[in-house]
Design a protein around this motif. Sequence first.
Motif, PDB file in Angstrom:
ATOM      1  N   ASP A 165      11.273 -28.593 -25.758  1.00 16.84           N
ATOM      2  CA  ASP A 165       9.904 -28.757 -26.020  1.00 16.84           C
ATOM      3  C   ASP A 165       9.110 -27.803 -27.051  1.00 16.84           C
ATOM      4  N   GLU A 166       8.275 -27.300 -27.500  1.00 14.13           N
ATOM      5  CA  GLU A 166       7.039 -26.532 -28.040  1.00 14.13           C
ATOM      6  C   GLU A 166       8.312 -25.100 -27.125  1.00 14.13           C
ATOM      7  N   ASN A 167       8.890 -24.212 -26.759  1.00 15.41           N
ATOM      8  CA  ASN A 167       8.878 -23.858 -26.092  1.00 15.41           C
ATOM      9  C   ASN A 167      10.390 -23.091 -25.355  1.00 15.41           C
ATOM     10  N   ILE A 168      11.032 -24.479 -25.406  1.00 12.76           N
ATOM     11  CA  ILE A 168      12.378 -23.931 -24.465  1.00 12.76           C
ATOM     12  C   ILE A 168      13.622 -25.097 -25.243  1.00 12.76           C
ATOM     13  N   PHE A 169      14.240 -24.250 -25.655  1.00  7.86           N
ATOM     14  CA  PHE A 169      15.546 -25.058 -26.828  1.00  7.86           C
ATOM     15  C   PHE A 169      16.861 -24.221 -25.589  1.00  7.86           C
ATOM     16  N   ALA A 170      17.527 -25.873 -26.300  1.00  8.82           N
ATOM     17  CA  ALA A 170      19.488 -25.113 -25.653  1.00  8.82           C
ATOM     18  C   ALA A 170      19.758 -24.416 -26.647  1.00  8.82           C
ATOM     19  N   THR A 171      21.333 -24.057 -26.364  1.00  5.71           N
ATOM     20  CA  THR A 171      22.103 -23.424 -26.761  1.00  5.71           C
ATOM     21  C   THR A 171      23.581 -23.512 -26.007  1.00  5.71           C
ATOM     22  N   GLY A 172      24.982 -23.964 -26.997  1.00  3.52           N
ATOM     23  CA  GLY A 172      26.024 -24.135 -26.800  1.00  3.52           C
ATOM     24  C   GLY A 172      27.099 -23.039 -27.218  1.00  3.52           C
ATOM     25  N   ASP A 173      27.489 -22.768 -26.791  1.00  8.49           N
ATOM     26  CA  ASP A 173      29.003 -21.679 -27.797  1.00  8.49           C
ATOM     27  C   ASP A 173      30.489 -22.103 -27.525  1.00  8.49           C
ATOM     28  N   ASP A 174      31.155 -21.164 -28.132  1.00  6.80           N
ATOM     29  CA  ASP A 174      32.506 -22.017 -28.728  1.00  6.80           C
ATOM     30  C   ASP A 174      33.695 -22.478 -26.892  1.00  6.80           C
ATOM     31  N   SER A 175      32.602 -20.727 -26.143  1.00  9.12           N
ATOM     32  CA  SER A 175      33.556 -21.531 -24.958  1.00  9.12           C
ATOM     33  C   SER A 175      33.101 -22.155 -23.823  1.00  9.12           C
ATOM     34  N   GLY A 176      32.229 -23.200 -24.638  1.00 13.21           N
ATOM     35  CA  GLY A 176      31.401 -24.412 -23.126  1.00 13.21           C
ATOM     36  C   GLY A 176      30.420 -23.921 -22.846  1.00 13.21           C
ATOM     37  N   THR A 177      29.959 -22.394 -22.989  1.00 16.56           N
ATOM     38  CA  THR A 177      28.874 -22.054 -22.361  1.00 16.56           C
ATOM     39  C   THR A 177      27.822 -22.259 -23.136  1.00 16.56           C
ATOM     40  N   VAL A 178      26.532 -22.987 -22.218  1.00 17.62           N
ATOM     41  CA  VAL A 178      25.294 -23.918 -21.762  1.00 17.62           C
ATOM     42  C   VAL A 178      24.202 -23.366 -21.895  1.00 17.62           C
ATOM     43  N   LYS A 179      23.464 -22.287 -22.375  1.00 18.87           N
ATOM     44  CA  LYS A 179      22.017 -21.815 -21.963  1.00 18.87           C
ATOM     45  C   LYS A 179      20.384 -22.050 -22.279  1.00 18.87           C
ATOM     46  N   LEU A 180      19.956 -22.553 -21.342  1.00 19.43           N
ATOM     47  CA  LEU A 180      18.597 -22.934 -21.550  1.00 19.43           C
ATOM     48  C   LEU A 180      17.793 -20.770 -21.911  1.00 19.43           C
ATOM     49  N   TRP A 181      16.719 -21.594 -22.791  1.00 17.91           N
ATOM     50  CA  TRP A 181      15.444 -20.877 -23.386  1.00 17.91           C
ATOM     51  C   TRP A 181      14.532 -20.778 -23.220  1.00 17.91           C
ATOM     52  N   ASP A 182      13.270 -19.943 -22.941  1.00 19.61           N
ATOM     53  CA  ASP A 182      12.033 -19.920 -23.301  1.00 19.61           C
ATOM     54  C   ASP A 182      11.348 -19.222 -24.445  1.00 19.61           C
ATOM     55  N   LEU A 183      10.883 -19.223 -24.826  1.00 19.26           N
ATOM     56  CA  LEU A 183      10.239 -18.287 -26.126  1.00 19.26           C
ATOM     57  C   LEU A 183       9.491 -17.169 -25.546  1.00 19.26           C
ATOM     58  N   ARG A 184       8.745 -17.832 -24.321  1.00 20.10           N
ATOM     59  CA  ARG A 184       7.924 -16.767 -23.939  1.00 20.10           C
ATOM     60  C   ARG A 184       8.729 -15.959 -23.007  1.00 20.10           C
ATOM     61  N   THR A 185       9.802 -15.571 -23.135  1.00 23.80           N
ATOM     62  CA  THR A 185      10.799 -14.477 -22.011  1.00 23.80           C
ATOM     63  C   THR A 185      11.579 -14.030 -22.759  1.00 23.80           C
ATOM     64  N   LYS A 186      11.958 -12.866 -22.369  1.00 24.66           N
ATOM     65  CA  LYS A 186      13.230 -11.948 -22.770  1.00 24.66           C
ATOM     66  C   LYS A 186      14.681 -12.886 -22.952  1.00 24.66           C
ATOM     67  N   ASN A 187      14.890 -13.505 -21.652  1.00 25.32           N
ATOM     68  CA  ASN A 187      15.923 -13.491 -22.065  1.00 25.32           C
ATOM     69  C   ASN A 187      16.167 -14.988 -21.354  1.00 25.32           C
ATOM     70  N   GLU A 188      17.691 -15.742 -20.698  1.00 23.46           N
ATOM     71  CA  GLU A 188      17.511 -16.932 -21.226  1.00 23.46           C
ATOM     72  C   GLU A 188      17.256 -17.451 -19.381  1.00 23.46           C
ATOM     73  N   ILE A 189      16.709 -18.868 -19.579  1.00 26.89           N
ATOM     74  CA  ILE A 189      16.228 -18.815 -18.079  1.00 26.89           C
ATOM     75  C   ILE A 189      17.325 -19.320 -16.832  1.00 26.89           C
ATOM     76  N   PHE A 190      18.856 -20.269 -17.652  1.00 26.70           N
ATOM     77  CA  PHE A 190      19.815 -21.107 -16.923  1.00 26.70           C
ATOM     78  C   PHE A 190      20.778 -20.769 -18.059  1.00 26.70           C
ATOM     79  N   ALA A 191      21.879 -20.543 -17.475  1.00 28.61           N
ATOM     80  CA  ALA A 191      23.556 -20.822 -17.842  1.00 28.61           C
ATOM     81  C   ALA A 191      24.310 -21.518 -17.480  1.00 28.61           C
ATOM     82  N   LEU A 192      25.465 -22.243 -17.780  1.00 27.93           N
ATOM     83  CA  LEU A 192      25.853 -22.824 -17.012  1.00 27.93           C
ATOM     84  C   LEU A 192      27.729 -23.302 -17.764  1.00 27.93           C
TER      85      LEU A 192
END
Length: 489
Positions: free
Chosen positions: A254-281
């Motif tokens: 959405d307008e604030n939240i996005f997700a990223t995934g890396d080469d090792s299989g880690t998925v993270k959720l990010w909020d543009l209003r914060t400095k760090n990820e809001i969730f990692a799995l």
Amino acid sequence: MRSNFKNPDDPSDGSEIDEVTDAVLEDDVELMINARGVDWSDDDDDIEDAAEGDPAYDIGDEDTDSDDSSGFDPMATDSDDSMSDGETGGAAAGSSSTTNKTSNRNEDEGGGGGGEDEEPRSSVLELDENEEDDETVKAIIAAIKKPRTSPPEIKLEDFVTDICFHPERDIIAIATITGDVALYEYSNDGNKHLRTIEVHAKACRDVEFSTDGRNVLTCSKDKSIMITDMETEKLKKFYESAHDEPINKLHVIDENIFATGDDSGTVKLWDLRTKNEIFALKEVEDYVTQMLTNESGKLLLVTSGDGYLTTINIGARKLYVQSEPYEEELTCMGTYRGDSKLVVGTSKGNLYTFNWGQFGYHSDKFPGVKSSMSEMIPITDRIACVAGEEGIIRAVHIAPFRNLGIVGQHSMPVESLDVSNSGELIASSSHNNDVRFWNVKYFEEFGDIKYNEKHNSYKEKRHNLPSSKFSNASDFFSDLAKEDNGGDE
């Protein structure tokens, strides 16, 4: 060949060239005269003028009876060919061969060696289907003059890693292996390069626009994430060490939240209003191939190279469900049938259907095209475009599954696919550093396919749709058969 390079003072030269000219141009000399305005009676004078100023005609010996051809410059013909190719490079494809041959013939016979008062001769034939008698030639000329229905190809110097259409404007972002993002404004008349944003030190693996289209979000092999203003190129947000491994995929929720995934299989959720990820799995061990959400945005679907479909509850910030392992890479996916069906493509060319909410195991399987599939884009609620290593973009009907034909093709594997904001165009990039556009508006009028409907699967895999660069040979011959039948009646 040697006789054409004799001393022009030899009286036999003019007659020899006239004989060659008459033999070669016996059928089409009138057409050449009308199209190019050439006065063939001045050939001898042109040869003399050309010989005086062109070293290719200097054989270094007045004795024309000698068999010694040491004075002949073998590069002279190559030079003429290169000049001719350069002059006719912008000509239409339908007449390039004829034009090049005619241009070379005139140069060998003295064309282009006249005095200063001589008017320059055109090296391009005007194409007019009304002046042609051959129906095939008419059809080719008409096809060449047909207005474009999609933008021309974009060719880059660097390897293209990802592409993304702007959500509102006719702009496409192209990420490259050098870490840059090039922005182009596209249209059927031509593409305009707007700017190139230098964002990452290493390869930019994924590029996305924000929901309002103002910002460009990118992730990179250098493990960083950047949010950049599209117009000013100003860096608005920078996550320097966002992951411990190179980031492979990015998805805007959405307008604030996005997700990223890396080469090792880690998925993270990010909020543009914060400095760090809001969730990692981390529930898988191989690289993340794609991430997806539906319109409600409650679930994040993740496919990976080790054959798992993982679902995350975005609001609760926890794992929702993970599928049974598949013995092939799950590489791409899309939602269809009013978000009631999830279709996942694999490295073996299979298509698996999951009922929404039931992501533990597939409910249906389609063998696809028997080649590795890496990209999938929904075109309508029931039609997808898929592509992969074979370099061919195919249209597939979903539930029931049916190959519809070939949308477009590249000479090398397809690296990325995206659909425009209007839904009329799809863009594809390949390992050949090119981005091509395909007009798929014809799918809007495509009717739904019924279950148990008879079809020929062999022909469907090879059928060229209107957007393809090629036409179907069977269609051409069927038209001839219709014409023959009409004539018999």
